[in-house]
Scaffold this motif. Structure first.
Motif, PDB file in Angstrom:
ATOM      1  N   SER A 147       0.834  -1.216   0.000  1.00  0.00           N
ATOM      2  CA  SER A 147       0.000   0.000   0.000  1.00  0.00           C
ATOM      3  C   SER A 147       0.862   1.257   0.000  1.00  0.00           C
ATOM      4  O   SER A 147       0.507   2.263  -0.632  1.00  0.00           O
ATOM      5  CB  SER A 147      -0.929   0.006   1.222  1.00  0.00           C
ATOM      6  OG  SER A 147      -1.834  -1.072   1.163  1.00  0.00           O
ATOM      7  N   HIS A 148       1.979   1.239   0.721  1.00  0.00           N
ATOM      8  CA  HIS A 148       2.911   2.369   0.692  1.00  0.00           C
ATOM      9  C   HIS A 148       3.392   2.619  -0.735  1.00  0.00           C
ATOM     10  O   HIS A 148       3.389   3.757  -1.228  1.00  0.00           O
ATOM     11  CB  HIS A 148       4.131   2.092   1.583  1.00  0.00           C
ATOM     12  CG  HIS A 148       3.869   2.201   3.041  1.00  0.00           C
ATOM     13  ND1 HIS A 148       3.868   1.112   3.869  1.00  0.00           N
ATOM     14  CD2 HIS A 148       3.612   3.264   3.839  1.00  0.00           C
ATOM     15  CE1 HIS A 148       3.627   1.497   5.111  1.00  0.00           C
ATOM     16  NE2 HIS A 148       3.466   2.801   5.117  1.00  0.00           N
ATOM     17  N   PHE A 149       3.842   1.558  -1.387  1.00  0.00           N
ATOM     18  CA  PHE A 149       4.398   1.716  -2.725  1.00  0.00           C
ATOM     19  C   PHE A 149       3.351   2.224  -3.712  1.00  0.00           C
ATOM     20  O   PHE A 149       3.660   3.036  -4.588  1.00  0.00           O
ATOM     21  CB  PHE A 149       5.000   0.394  -3.218  1.00  0.00           C
ATOM     22  CG  PHE A 149       6.317   0.061  -2.574  1.00  0.00           C
ATOM     23  CD1 PHE A 149       7.451   0.803  -2.851  1.00  0.00           C
ATOM     24  CD2 PHE A 149       6.417  -0.987  -1.669  1.00  0.00           C
ATOM     25  CE1 PHE A 149       8.668   0.512  -2.245  1.00  0.00           C
ATOM     26  CE2 PHE A 149       7.629  -1.291  -1.064  1.00  0.00           C
ATOM     27  CZ  PHE A 149       8.757  -0.533  -1.354  1.00  0.00           C
ATOM     28  N   LYS A 150       2.114   1.759  -3.573  1.00  0.00           N
ATOM     29  CA  LYS A 150       1.067   2.219  -4.488  1.00  0.00           C
ATOM     30  C   LYS A 150       0.817   3.719  -4.338  1.00  0.00           C
ATOM     31  O   LYS A 150       0.438   4.390  -5.297  1.00  0.00           O
ATOM     32  CB  LYS A 150      -0.228   1.435  -4.253  1.00  0.00           C
ATOM     33  CG  LYS A 150      -0.170   0.004  -4.760  1.00  0.00           C
ATOM     34  CD  LYS A 150      -1.545  -0.630  -4.855  1.00  0.00           C
ATOM     35  CE  LYS A 150      -2.171  -0.851  -3.513  1.00  0.00           C
ATOM     36  NZ  LYS A 150      -3.469  -1.566  -3.610  1.00  0.00           N
ATOM     37  N   ALA A 151       1.030   4.253  -3.116  1.00  0.00           N
ATOM     38  CA  ALA A 151       0.847   5.692  -2.895  1.00  0.00           C
ATOM     39  C   ALA A 151       1.996   6.514  -3.468  1.00  0.00           C
ATOM     40  O   ALA A 151       1.837   7.702  -3.761  1.00  0.00           O
ATOM     41  CB  ALA A 151       0.710   5.966  -1.398  1.00  0.00           C
ATOM     42  N   ILE A 152       3.155   5.888  -3.640  1.00  0.00           N
ATOM     43  CA  ILE A 152       4.365   6.610  -4.044  1.00  0.00           C
ATOM     44  C   ILE A 152       4.637   6.546  -5.541  1.00  0.00           C
ATOM     45  O   ILE A 152       5.075   7.525  -6.145  1.00  0.00           O
ATOM     46  CB  ILE A 152       5.589   6.046  -3.285  1.00  0.00           C
ATOM     47  CG1 ILE A 152       5.500   6.397  -1.798  1.00  0.00           C
ATOM     48  CG2 ILE A 152       6.906   6.559  -3.867  1.00  0.00           C
ATOM     49  CD1 ILE A 152       6.551   5.698  -0.953  1.00  0.00           C
ATOM     50  N   ILE A 153       4.366   5.416  -6.180  1.00  0.00           N
ATOM     51  CA  ILE A 153       4.902   5.165  -7.525  1.00  0.00           C
ATOM     52  C   ILE A 153       4.351   6.086  -8.604  1.00  0.00           C
ATOM     53  O   ILE A 153       4.981   6.241  -9.653  1.00  0.00           O
ATOM     54  CB  ILE A 153       4.681   3.690  -7.943  1.00  0.00           C
ATOM     55  CG1 ILE A 153       3.202   3.306  -7.836  1.00  0.00           C
ATOM     56  CG2 ILE A 153       5.558   2.776  -7.113  1.00  0.00           C
ATOM     57  CD1 ILE A 153       2.905   1.872  -8.246  1.00  0.00           C
ATOM     58  N   TYR A 154       3.203   6.713  -8.362  1.00  0.00           N
ATOM     59  CA  TYR A 154       2.657   7.592  -9.393  1.00  0.00           C
ATOM     60  C   TYR A 154       2.981   9.063  -9.158  1.00  0.00           C
ATOM     61  O   TYR A 154       2.472   9.932  -9.871  1.00  0.00           O
ATOM     62  CB  TYR A 154       1.145   7.391  -9.527  1.00  0.00           C
ATOM     63  CG  TYR A 154       0.806   6.130 -10.304  1.00  0.00           C
ATOM     64  CD1 TYR A 154       0.933   6.083 -11.692  1.00  0.00           C
ATOM     65  CD2 TYR A 154       0.402   4.975  -9.643  1.00  0.00           C
ATOM     66  CE1 TYR A 154       0.643   4.920 -12.397  1.00  0.00           C
ATOM     67  CE2 TYR A 154       0.119   3.815 -10.342  1.00  0.00           C
ATOM     68  CZ  TYR A 154       0.238   3.798 -11.719  1.00  0.00           C
ATOM     69  OH  TYR A 154      -0.041   2.645 -12.422  1.00  0.00           O
ATOM     70  N   LEU A 155       3.822   9.364  -8.163  1.00  0.00           N
ATOM     71  CA  LEU A 155       4.292  10.745  -8.003  1.00  0.00           C
ATOM     72  C   LEU A 155       5.142  11.119  -9.208  1.00  0.00           C
ATOM     73  O   LEU A 155       5.909  10.302  -9.721  1.00  0.00           O
ATOM     74  CB  LEU A 155       5.104  10.879  -6.712  1.00  0.00           C
ATOM     75  CG  LEU A 155       4.306  10.663  -5.416  1.00  0.00           C
ATOM     76  CD1 LEU A 155       5.241  10.689  -4.212  1.00  0.00           C
ATOM     77  CD2 LEU A 155       3.224  11.717  -5.271  1.00  0.00           C
ATOM     78  N   ASP A 156       5.025  12.365  -9.652  1.00  0.00           N
ATOM     79  CA  ASP A 156       5.592  12.751 -10.945  1.00  0.00           C
ATOM     80  C   ASP A 156       7.097  12.989 -10.946  1.00  0.00           C
ATOM     81  O   ASP A 156       7.737  12.950 -11.999  1.00  0.00           O
ATOM     82  CB  ASP A 156       4.884  14.014 -11.469  1.00  0.00           C
ATOM     83  CG  ASP A 156       4.949  15.165 -10.461  1.00  0.00           C
ATOM     84  OD1 ASP A 156       5.470  14.961  -9.350  1.00  0.00           O
ATOM     85  OD2 ASP A 156       4.466  16.264 -10.791  1.00  0.00           O
ATOM     86  N   ASP A 157       7.693  13.212  -9.790  1.00  0.00           N
ATOM     87  CA  ASP A 157       9.110  13.589  -9.710  1.00  0.00           C
ATOM     88  C   ASP A 157       9.906  12.469  -9.024  1.00  0.00           C
ATOM     89  O   ASP A 157       9.593  12.085  -7.894  1.00  0.00           O
ATOM     90  CB  ASP A 157       9.236  14.891  -8.911  1.00  0.00           C
ATOM     91  CG  ASP A 157      10.665  15.388  -8.812  1.00  0.00           C
ATOM     92  OD1 ASP A 157      11.588  14.657  -9.214  1.00  0.00           O
ATOM     93  OD2 ASP A 157      10.867  16.511  -8.313  1.00  0.00           O
ATOM     94  N   PRO A 158      10.944  11.927  -9.670  1.00  0.00           N
ATOM     95  CA  PRO A 158      11.746  10.859  -9.042  1.00  0.00           C
ATOM     96  C   PRO A 158      12.341  11.263  -7.700  1.00  0.00           C
ATOM     97  O   PRO A 158      12.404  10.442  -6.776  1.00  0.00           O
ATOM     98  CB  PRO A 158      12.848  10.588 -10.076  1.00  0.00           C
ATOM     99  CG  PRO A 158      12.291  11.057 -11.378  1.00  0.00           C
ATOM    100  CD  PRO A 158      11.405  12.227 -11.039  1.00  0.00           C
TER     101      PRO A 158
END
Length: 355
Positions: free
Chosen positions: A111-122
């Motif tokens: 669930s953590h990763f799903k919240a992070i992976i679509y952020l636009d800036d690496p």
């Protein structure tokens, strides 16, 4: 069984010991299973991305995911929906280095990763991933940090990308937490319920009433030490509004509250407090104290000319009422762009002048 314990008492003692043992083992197993599942999802996403979606098959890749999902759902049940497969592909694309992902998966759930992976800036993604790992945020806290634009409010975000990367690498490789990762601007104090006119003592009192929420806004690692800390210099008494200690930074943090805009005289006052704390309160294993001046406003050129960070002082605005997110985002992005431009000009000037 000891002579002083009855069978019932002994059973009760054993129960508590065994309960702790079972709970510890369950937690350890849960962490291991979570890490294994995350790496499985990463491998699945990498395989799909490589074999189906990137190697001259992108045109019909969207058709393959539903078909593949149907087959996996039939054999393995829930968790293999088309949407989750898309998440797995995105995870593999976002974290191409499996070693880095494996280290994160010990603390971060799917669930953590799903919240992070679509952020636009690496850089932003890495910031939230590493801070989540270091500060053990649950998924609700992580989402709240993202929604409140924590990254954009840190001093780190206002540095050139190369310097941001260096600090994030230091955090990942050495758990090295710096003040630029901890302190932010502005701080959101809307939970205090203060509106219209109020005095500094009202603000201070409201913070102490809502100390738990204030600590959450400050960030993990802050411990409350004192209110109105008496500082005696010669025959004069001064009183520091709030004193905290940050465990990971290993330093005292002095906080002064100002109703109006930041003034140059505030720097001198804070410098006096920090030097006194350094001389009389700092322990041998601690770093030099740092100061945070929270004010209702500040003029950028005034802050810049005073070179506050050289004195270990940070100045930040506080907001007792939150503006619309769109307006906040515009202001933060503008501040980041101006800060980076200013740093770039300073670096270019140094190159021209030479060593």
């Amino acid at each position: 069984m000891t002579k002083t314990q009855t069978p019932v008492q002994l059973a009760d003692t054993l129960f508590h010991e065994l309960r702790s043992l079972i709970e510890e083992t369950r937690s350890s197993v849960a962490v291991t299973v979570n890490a294994a599942l995350t790496m499985l999802y990463w491998r699945v996403g990498k395989r799909i991305s490589k074999e189906l979606l990137q190697e001259e098959r992108a045109a019909y890749g969207a058709e393959i995911l539903p078909t593949l999902s149907a087959k996996l759902l039939r054999d393995f049940g829930r968790g293999w929906s088309e949407r989750n497969l898309a998440y797995m592909v995105r995870l593999a694309e976002t974290f191409p280095d499996g070693d880095i992902l494996q280290a994160l998966s010990a603390k971060l759930s799917w669930s953590h990763f799903k919240a992070i992976i679509y952020l636009d800036d690496p850089l932003k993604r890495d910031f939230y991933a590493e801070m989540c790992r270091v500060e053990s945020w649950n998924t609700r806290t992580l989402q709240k940090k993202i929604d409140s634009m924590l990254f954009e409010r840190t001093a780190l975000s206002k540095k050139p990308d190369e310097l941001i990367r260096l600090e994030l690498d230091g955090l990942r490789d050495e758990d090295r937490l710096t003040p630029d990762l901890v302190f932010r601007d502005p701080y959101f104090l809307d939970f205090l319920g203060i509106t219209d006119r109020y005095l500094e003592k009202d603000l201070e009192g409201a913070i102490l009433r809502e100390l738990e929420k204030f600590l959450l806004e400050l960030g993990v690692g802050f411990t409350f030490v004192a209110r109105q800390k008496r500082i005696q210099v010669d025959n004069d008494d001064y009183y520091l509004d709030l004193l905290f200690f940050h465990r990971r930074l290993k330093r005292l943090v002095a906080i002064e509250l100002k109703l109006g805009e930041f003034k140059p005289a505030d720097k001198g006052q804070m410098e006096l407090y920090l030097r006194w704390l350094d001389k009389y309160e700092r322990q041998p294993d601690e770093k030099t104290p740092i100061g945070l001046i929270l004010c209702s406003g500040k003029k950028q050129e005034t802050v810049k000319l005073l070179a506050l960070e050289q004195s270990g002082i940070r100045v930040a605005k506080y907001l007792t009422e939150l503006p619309p997110r769109e307006i906040l985002a515009q202001e933060l992005h503008k501040a980041i762009a101006q800060a980076k431009e200013r740093i770039d000009l300073q670096l270019e000037h140094r190159k021209e002048v030479g060593p």
